[in-house]
Design a protein around this motif. Structure first.
Motif, PDB file in Angstrom:
ATOM      1  N   THR A 155     -38.512  95.670  -2.665  1.00 15.26           N
ATOM      2  CA  THR A 155     -37.265  95.066  -3.151  1.00 15.26           C
ATOM      3  C   THR A 155     -36.039  95.826  -2.676  1.00 15.26           C
ATOM      4  O   THR A 155     -34.942  95.258  -2.629  1.00 15.26           O
ATOM      5  CB  THR A 155     -37.268  95.013  -4.693  1.00 15.26           C
ATOM      6  OG1 THR A 155     -37.403  96.342  -5.226  1.00 15.26           O
ATOM      7  CG2 THR A 155     -38.419  94.153  -5.206  1.00 15.26           C
ATOM      8  N   GLU A 211     -43.432  91.340  -4.140  1.00 13.80           N
ATOM      9  CA  GLU A 211     -42.037  90.981  -3.876  1.00 13.80           C
ATOM     10  C   GLU A 211     -41.128  91.261  -5.053  1.00 13.80           C
ATOM     11  O   GLU A 211     -39.933  91.503  -4.878  1.00 13.80           O
ATOM     12  CB  GLU A 211     -41.948  89.505  -3.502  1.00 13.80           C
ATOM     13  CG  GLU A 211     -42.543  89.180  -2.133  1.00 13.80           C
ATOM     14  CD  GLU A 211     -42.529  87.693  -1.843  1.00 13.80           C
ATOM     15  OE1 GLU A 211     -42.096  86.923  -2.747  1.00 13.80           O
ATOM     16  OE2 GLU A 211     -42.941  87.287  -0.752  1.00 13.80           O
ATOM     17  N   TRP A 212     -41.687  91.238  -6.272  1.00  9.70           N
ATOM     18  CA  TRP A 212     -40.857  91.406  -7.457  1.00  9.70           C
ATOM     19  C   TRP A 212     -40.971  92.781  -8.114  1.00  9.70           C
ATOM     20  O   TRP A 212     -40.043  93.214  -8.799  1.00  9.70           O
ATOM     21  CB  TRP A 212     -41.196  90.339  -8.500  1.00  9.70           C
ATOM     22  CG  TRP A 212     -40.653  88.999  -8.153  1.00  9.70           C
ATOM     23  CD1 TRP A 212     -41.252  88.037  -7.396  1.00  9.70           C
ATOM     24  CD2 TRP A 212     -39.377  88.468  -8.527  1.00  9.70           C
ATOM     25  NE1 TRP A 212     -40.432  86.935  -7.279  1.00  9.70           N
ATOM     26  CE2 TRP A 212     -39.284  87.165  -7.973  1.00  9.70           C
ATOM     27  CE3 TRP A 212     -38.314  88.950  -9.290  1.00  9.70           C
ATOM     28  CZ2 TRP A 212     -38.155  86.367  -8.144  1.00  9.70           C
ATOM     29  CZ3 TRP A 212     -37.196  88.141  -9.475  1.00  9.70           C
ATOM     30  CH2 TRP A 212     -37.121  86.868  -8.899  1.00  9.70           C
ATOM     31  N   ARG A 227     -34.660  90.345  -7.486  1.00 11.87           N
ATOM     32  CA  ARG A 227     -35.946  91.038  -7.338  1.00 11.87           C
ATOM     33  C   ARG A 227     -35.779  92.547  -7.477  1.00 11.87           C
ATOM     34  O   ARG A 227     -36.620  93.220  -8.090  1.00 11.87           O
ATOM     35  CB  ARG A 227     -36.573  90.678  -5.984  1.00 11.87           C
ATOM     36  CG  ARG A 227     -37.174  89.269  -5.945  1.00 11.87           C
ATOM     37  CD  ARG A 227     -37.899  89.018  -4.646  1.00 11.87           C
ATOM     38  NE  ARG A 227     -36.952  88.755  -3.563  1.00 11.87           N
ATOM     39  CZ  ARG A 227     -36.485  87.552  -3.259  1.00 11.87           C
ATOM     40  NH1 ARG A 227     -36.874  86.489  -3.965  1.00 11.87           N
ATOM     41  NH2 ARG A 227     -35.635  87.386  -2.262  1.00 11.87           N
TER      42      ARG A 227
END
Length: 275
Positions: A233, A226-227, A249
């Motif tokens: 992102t 997710e990051w 993010r």
């Protein structure tokens, strides 16, 4: 890449240096020899991008793949403008990073970096001139996909005798274009860091598959994806519904994949021995 376009580019720079060196005070010849206008550097690097065998092949493949994918998706899914435009991104995600990688690694694979940096010793200016054409190409490719999707949508609607869906979110369209630019920037960054085209291409093309595996490794893998996964992102950016958390993010993944590698790559190129 072949050396035809690169050699032609060197001729342009040589002519500029000759003109500059032949005017003014002879004592300032050394300073004048390096005073190549940035627009000339940009023109030369853009010519290298398209006036080579690999550049021409990549351009033709990109255009044909865009047209074929949009038409095929239109026939299968129907006349939906937004869907057809995004379909072109399938080929963009593969080809655009490669264009960026070849742009910054071609000088080293063909051993022409010595000539380039002898003509323009300020290497950061050369790197800036190299990075702009692929980024502009990504924007132009996105515009081309939009121009292709409009008549294809109308043609499919007419052929299938169904109403066309012209609704499209401007923010999503801009976000999709920005995502294509980010993909190219990632290719430029990784290529500049490694200065090895095959290795950089493998990393850029294998990264989405690797992140899909990491996402399945439990909660930690999901958080990392997710990051740090630029594809994940950038998804809210392409859909046009970015939130504050989505922006954070995206910024982290851009720093991880673009800012840090680009910075290290610039340092490496500016300090690297050329022989």
């Amino acid at each position: 890449m072949t050396e035809t376009g690169i050699s032609a580019g060197k001729s342009d720079l040589n002519s500029t240096m000759t003109h500059d060196a032949g005017t003014g005070d002879p004592k300032n010849t050394d300073q004048q020899r390096t005073a190549i206008p940035f627009h000339r550097l940009l023109s030369v690097e853009a010519r290298k991008l398209f006036d080579t065998r690999s550049g021409k092949i990549m351009t033709v493949i990109l255009l044909v793949l865009t047209l074929a994918s949009v038409v095929a998706r239109g026939v299968v899914s129907g006349p939906q403008l937004h869907t057809l435009v995004e379909t072109a991104g399938i080929g963009f995600g593969t080809l655009l990073p490669v264009i960026g990688i070849l742009t910054v690694t071609g000088e080293w694979s063909h051993r022409t970096a010595l000539t380039t940096f002898a003509l323009e010793p300020r290497r950061r200016r050369v790197l800036a001139a190299k990075c702009l054409p692929p980024l502009i190409t990504a924007t132009a490719a996105s515009l081309f996909a939009m121009l292709v999707a409009v008549p294809v949508t109308a043609a499919v609607a007419s052929a299938q005798d169904v109403p066309a869906e012209w609704e499209i979110v401007p923010l999503a369209l801009l976000g999709w274009t920005a995502a294509n630019v980010l993909v190219v920037a990632m290719g430029l960054s990784v290529g500049m860091l490694l200065l090895n085209a095959p290795a950089a291409i493998v990393i850029c093309l294998a990264t989405p598959m690797l992140w899909s595996v990491v996402a399945r490794l439990g909660a930690t893998g999901e958080v990392l994806t997710e990051w740090l996964d630029l594809g994940t992102t950038a998804a809210p950016l392409m859909s046009g519904d970015m939130t504050g958390g989505d922006t954070a993010r995206l910024a982290v993944s851009v720093i991880f994949w673009i800012v840090i590698p680009m910075t290290l790559g610039v340092v490496r190129v500016t300090r690297k021995e050329v022989n």
